[in-house]
Design a protein around this motif. Structure first.
Motif, PDB file in Angstrom:
ATOM      1  N   HIS A 188       0.830  -1.215   0.000  1.00 25.12           N
ATOM      2  CA  HIS A 188       0.000   0.000   0.000  1.00 25.12           C
ATOM      3  C   HIS A 188       0.859   1.257   0.000  1.00 25.12           C
ATOM      4  O   HIS A 188       0.569   2.209  -0.717  1.00 25.12           O
ATOM      5  CB  HIS A 188      -0.931   0.019   1.218  1.00 25.12           C
ATOM      6  N   ASN A 192       0.907   4.064  -2.851  1.00 25.26           N
ATOM      7  CA  ASN A 192       0.618   5.446  -2.491  1.00 25.26           C
ATOM      8  C   ASN A 192       1.732   6.381  -2.975  1.00 25.26           C
ATOM      9  O   ASN A 192       1.462   7.448  -3.528  1.00 25.26           O
ATOM     10  CB  ASN A 192       0.454   5.554  -0.973  1.00 25.26           C
ATOM     11  N   GLN A 195       1.337   7.011  -6.600  1.00 23.37           N
ATOM     12  CA  GLN A 195       0.237   7.947  -6.872  1.00 23.37           C
ATOM     13  C   GLN A 195       0.671   9.388  -6.604  1.00 23.37           C
ATOM     14  O   GLN A 195       0.393  10.290  -7.400  1.00 23.37           O
ATOM     15  CB  GLN A 195      -0.991   7.616  -6.002  1.00 23.37           C
ATOM     16  N   TRP A 216      -1.593  10.485   2.315  1.00 24.41           N
ATOM     17  CA  TRP A 216      -2.161   9.408   1.499  1.00 24.41           C
ATOM     18  C   TRP A 216      -3.040   9.973   0.396  1.00 24.41           C
ATOM     19  O   TRP A 216      -3.840  10.869   0.625  1.00 24.41           O
ATOM     20  CB  TRP A 216      -2.973   8.444   2.378  1.00 24.41           C
ATOM     21  N   TYR A 217      -2.876   9.432  -0.795  1.00 27.21           N
ATOM     22  CA  TYR A 217      -3.722   9.803  -1.933  1.00 27.21           C
ATOM     23  C   TYR A 217      -5.073   9.115  -1.761  1.00 27.21           C
ATOM     24  O   TYR A 217      -5.130   7.940  -1.408  1.00 27.21           O
ATOM     25  CB  TYR A 217      -3.060   9.328  -3.230  1.00 27.21           C
TER      26      TYR A 217
END
Length: 320
Positions: A188, A192, A195, A216-217
């Motif tokens: 994750h 992230n 992104q 966080w996106y």
């Protein structure tokens, strides 16, 4: 009770058999990498030891652990097999942590190191590889970890709590779940970062710095901004992160450097934001959201009801 026990036993035997069969297959695939790559590369010295270590990480140790587990499973020693297996589980976490760097180094070596490029191509043409490439085999341990979780849970569910193996199985399930979560976190975080990097590249200039630890996106999309004084609606691209909300507009299509980029118009911190649905509660077409910040109120509109509901959920979650 007897019937239930017999049913458990049948399911348990089936799962144990499947675990062994898939372990054999997994071991054979690891064997390809260890035999035709790691061992030969070590002997030939085509790659420097540090580079070899970076590309393959703890793969050899994972390979040995799989071999030991296979032997235990073949003899029906599930308990001792699981105890040994749990001691080696951390290797999977370290393997996941290293995988991104491993892929980067592999690509780099294929670009720069001609003899390694030739060697890799030659090894992959061997019949044992069945058309698979080294890149296809390197993520195998992480896929296998996911399978272990399901096999062990199934075994636990079909084992009597009174049996000697129940506690060992319960401990193994707990250990695999913990390492699995660790690996998921790594994946994750990596996704992230990609992104954040992607959005950073979309923005014109370097004024807005997105790559901040802990950010966080969440999502992005086009929304219409309703101006306070009866001007016309403005279509803007919005990006939602865990701590900020960014409004952008496309750069001029004839701009020599930034024709395909977005200019950042405003960055709104979320910690003092209040989100309200102005309309969009009923099954009407589209909806309107109100975002109140200390010195500004944004009215955002979409003609798509589902879209406005999704934005509302994402924004309220991020603010909370």
């Amino acid at each position: 009770v007897e019937e239930q026990r017999a049913r458990w036993e049948r399911k348990r035997s089936r799962t144990a058999k499947e675990l062994l069969e898939t372990e054999h297959k997994y071991f054979e695939q690891l064997d390809l990498v260890v035999t035709f790559f790691v061992t030969i590369l070590k002997a030939k010295g085509t790659l420097k030891p540090a580079v070899l270590e970076t590309i393959f990480g703890p793969l050899e140790s994972i390979y040995l652990a799989s071999h030991v587990l296979s032997l235990h499973l073949e003899r029906g020693n599930l308990g001792p097999g699981l105890e040994n297996f749990c001691q080696n589980l951390e290797l999977y976490g370290h393997y996941a942590e290293n995988l991104e760097q491993a892929n980067k180094t592999l690509k780099e070596q294929l670009r720069k190191n001609k003899s390694f490029r030739r060697f890799k191509k030659l090894q992959e043409t061997r019949t044992q590889f069945q058309g698979r490439k080294l890149e296809d085999l390197l993520p195998l341990p992480l896929q296998r970890l996911h399978q272990y979780k399901h096999f062990l849970r199934d075994l636990l569910e079909n084992t009597s709590p009174d049996s000697a193996e129940y506690q060992k199985l319960a401990k193994a399930v707990k250990s695999v779940s913990e390492v699995s979560r660790w690996v998921q976190d790594i994946i994750h975080k990596r996704e992230n970062s990609l992104q954040l990097l992607r959005v950073q590249k979309l923005l014109k200039g370097q004024k807005t710095q997105l790559l901040t630890p802990g950010r966080w996106y969440i999502r992005e999309g086009w929304l219409l901004v309703v101006p306070s004084k009866g001007e016309e609606l403005k279509r803007r691209m919005f990006f939602l992160f865990s701590d900020i909300f960014i409004a952008t507009k496309p750069c001029h299509p004839l701009h020599p450097l930034s024709s395909n980029k977005l200019a950042c118009q405003a960055v709104y911190p979320l910690h003092q934001c209040v989100v309200d649905k102005v309309f969009g509660h009923t099954q009407s077409q589209g909806g309107l959201l109100s975002l109140s910040f200390p010195h500004k109120t944004l009215l955002l509109m979409s003609s798509d009801q589902q879209d406005i509901n999704d934005w509302y959920r994402s924004l309220t979650t991020a603010v909370r």
